[in-house]
Enzyme design. Structure first.
Site, PDB file in Angstrom:
ATOM      1  N   HIS A 109       0.871  -1.319   0.049  1.00  0.00           N
ATOM      2  CA  HIS A 109       0.170  -0.057  -0.026  1.00  0.00           C
ATOM      3  C   HIS A 109       1.077   1.169  -0.165  1.00  0.00           C
ATOM      4  CE1 HIS A 109       0.870  -1.008   4.313  1.00  0.00           C
ATOM      5  NE2 HIS A 109       0.305   0.251   4.713  1.00  0.00           N
ATOM      6  N   HIS A 149       1.493   3.900   1.985  1.00  0.00           N
ATOM      7  CA  HIS A 149       1.795   4.536   3.116  1.00  0.00           C
ATOM      8  C   HIS A 149       3.409   4.766   3.039  1.00  0.00           C
ATOM      9  CE1 HIS A 149      -2.111   4.084   5.699  1.00  0.00           C
ATOM     10  NE2 HIS A 149      -2.224   4.881   4.785  1.00  0.00           N
ATOM     11  N   ASP A 184       5.663   4.530   4.976  1.00  0.00           N
ATOM     12  CA  ASP A 184       6.593   3.365   5.803  1.00  0.00           C
ATOM     13  C   ASP A 184       6.575   2.208   5.216  1.00  0.00           C
ATOM     14  OD1 ASP A 184       3.823   3.431   6.707  1.00  0.00           O
ATOM     15  OD2 ASP A 184       4.410   2.065   8.433  1.00  0.00           O
ATOM     16  N   HIS A 185       5.961   2.211   3.998  1.00  0.00           N
ATOM     17  CA  HIS A 185       6.042   0.763   3.086  1.00  0.00           C
ATOM     18  C   HIS A 185       6.422   1.109   1.680  1.00  0.00           C
ATOM     19  CE1 HIS A 185       3.797  -1.818   6.178  1.00  0.00           C
ATOM     20  NE2 HIS A 185       3.355  -0.354   6.441  1.00  0.00           N
ATOM     21  N   HIS A 241      -7.711  -1.210   5.227  1.00  0.00           N
ATOM     22  CA  HIS A 241      -6.567  -0.166   5.638  1.00  0.00           C
ATOM     23  C   HIS A 241      -6.161   0.982   4.966  1.00  0.00           C
ATOM     24  CE1 HIS A 241      -3.067   0.573   8.178  1.00  0.00           C
ATOM     25  NE2 HIS A 241      -2.278   1.022   7.247  1.00  0.00           N
ATOM     26  N   ASP A 256      -0.324  -4.425   6.064  1.00  0.00           N
ATOM     27  CA  ASP A 256      -1.151  -3.944   7.073  1.00  0.00           C
ATOM     28  C   ASP A 256      -2.459  -4.341   7.144  1.00  0.00           C
ATOM     29  OD1 ASP A 256       1.161  -2.582   7.614  1.00  0.00           O
ATOM     30  OD2 ASP A 256       0.437  -0.575   7.960  1.00  0.00           O
ATOM     31  N   HIS A 261       4.441  -4.931  10.082  1.00  0.00           N
ATOM     32  CA  HIS A 261       4.978  -4.201  11.292  1.00  0.00           C
ATOM     33  C   HIS A 261       5.041  -5.554  12.476  1.00  0.00           C
ATOM     34  CE1 HIS A 261       4.188  -0.038  10.480  1.00  0.00           C
ATOM     35  NE2 HIS A 261       3.018  -0.498   9.670  1.00  0.00           N
TER      36      HIS A 261
END
Length: 282
Positions: A54, A56, A58-59, A110, A134, A173
């Site tokens: 996805h 975001h 942090d990915h 998400h 996530d 995570h």
């Protein structure tokens, strides 16, 4: 197929999946380019593609730099917001990287464009792997930022829950201890939750990852996969599975870590007023 688990940022995982006969590799959620390329060099492999679950940061934040450093790199995902995207994939689309087969599984909730990746090698005795981003965590699930409980229920029960039970789960995570503490609150009599939590705490103390788990295990301790169980319905006060799931997510969102108490010496210092000069308003 060899999976390298790479811890990055505060609690994220990115993964390097190596096709051992060709020494080609694909990355999942390449958030930190420098760290990824260090491992690519150490493993002596060629990075061919990135699979992004996805958009975001942090990915996906490493995609542009990796595309610049690795000409011809293919970047797969289901959301136009993913940086450096070269191939937009759809639900049940299959990809092939040497002997590695990938099925794309669309799991919106998400984010509205979240994609999980199911990997296997034909004829291999090894269990297949699920890179769940996530959507599904060890002992938990992702927050419903851009979706609904109905969507997450479909994701967990019909799309991911129907995969082979021996499937290894590699999530986005490291939040296993927190998830299992919540699971224990939901099912205080569940001995499997207690054992898994004890194990996860030990791994955490040793700074070791708790991934992968397996789908079979998740159904035994992950409350979000157990919404038809009587204990879960009693805890939420709901009986309809989607409502149970929604109530669980709300409770999990509000589940706080107990406040850490100051050590006895610090408590005494407060009692004696030793910190007062630093706390007074100027």
């Amino acid at each position: 197929m060899k999976v390298k688990v790479i811890s990055v940022l505060e609690d994220n995982y990115m993964y390097l999946v190596i096709e051992e006969s060709t020494r080609d590799a694909i990355a999942v959620d390449a958030a930190v380019p420098k760290r990824l390329l260090e491992i690519v060099r150490k493993e002596d492999v060629v990075l061919r593609a990135i699979l992004t679950t996805h958009h975001h940061w942090d990915h996906a934040r490493g995609n542009e730099e990796l595309a610049r450093l690795c000409p011809g790199l293919q970047v797969y995902g289901a959301d136009e917001r993913i940086g450096a995207l070269t191939h937009k994939v759809t639900h049940n689309q299959e990809l092939t990287f040497g002997a590695i087969r990938v099925r794309c599984l669309f799991t919106p909730c998400h984010t509205s464009g979240h994609m999980c990746y199911f990997m296997w090698e034909d004829g291999s005795p090894d269990a297949p792997a699920l890179f769940s981003g996530d959507t599904l965590f060890v002992g938990g699930c992702g927050k419903f930022f851009e979706g609904t409980a109905e969507q997450m229920y479909t994701n967990l029960t019909q799309i991911l829950g129907s995969l082979p039970k021996e499937t290894k789960v590699f999530c986005g995570h490291e939040c296993t201890v927190r998830n299992l503490k919540f699971a224990l609150k939901v099912e205080p009599e569940n001995e499997i939750v207690k054992k898994k939590l004890s194990w996860a705490k030990q791994r955490d103390d040793e700074d070791l990852p708790t991934v992968p788990s397996t789908l079979q295990e998740e159904f035994l301790y992950n409350p979000f996969l157990r919404v038809t169980e009587e204990a879960l319905q009693q805890f939420t006060g709901r009986t309809e599975p989607v409502e149970v799931l929604g109530a669980l997510r709300t409770q999990r969102d509000n589940f706080k870590k107990p406040k850490e108490q100051l050590n006895p010496q610090a408590m005494l210092a407060f009692d004696w007023g030793l910190f007062s000069p630093f706390l007074e308003k100027k």
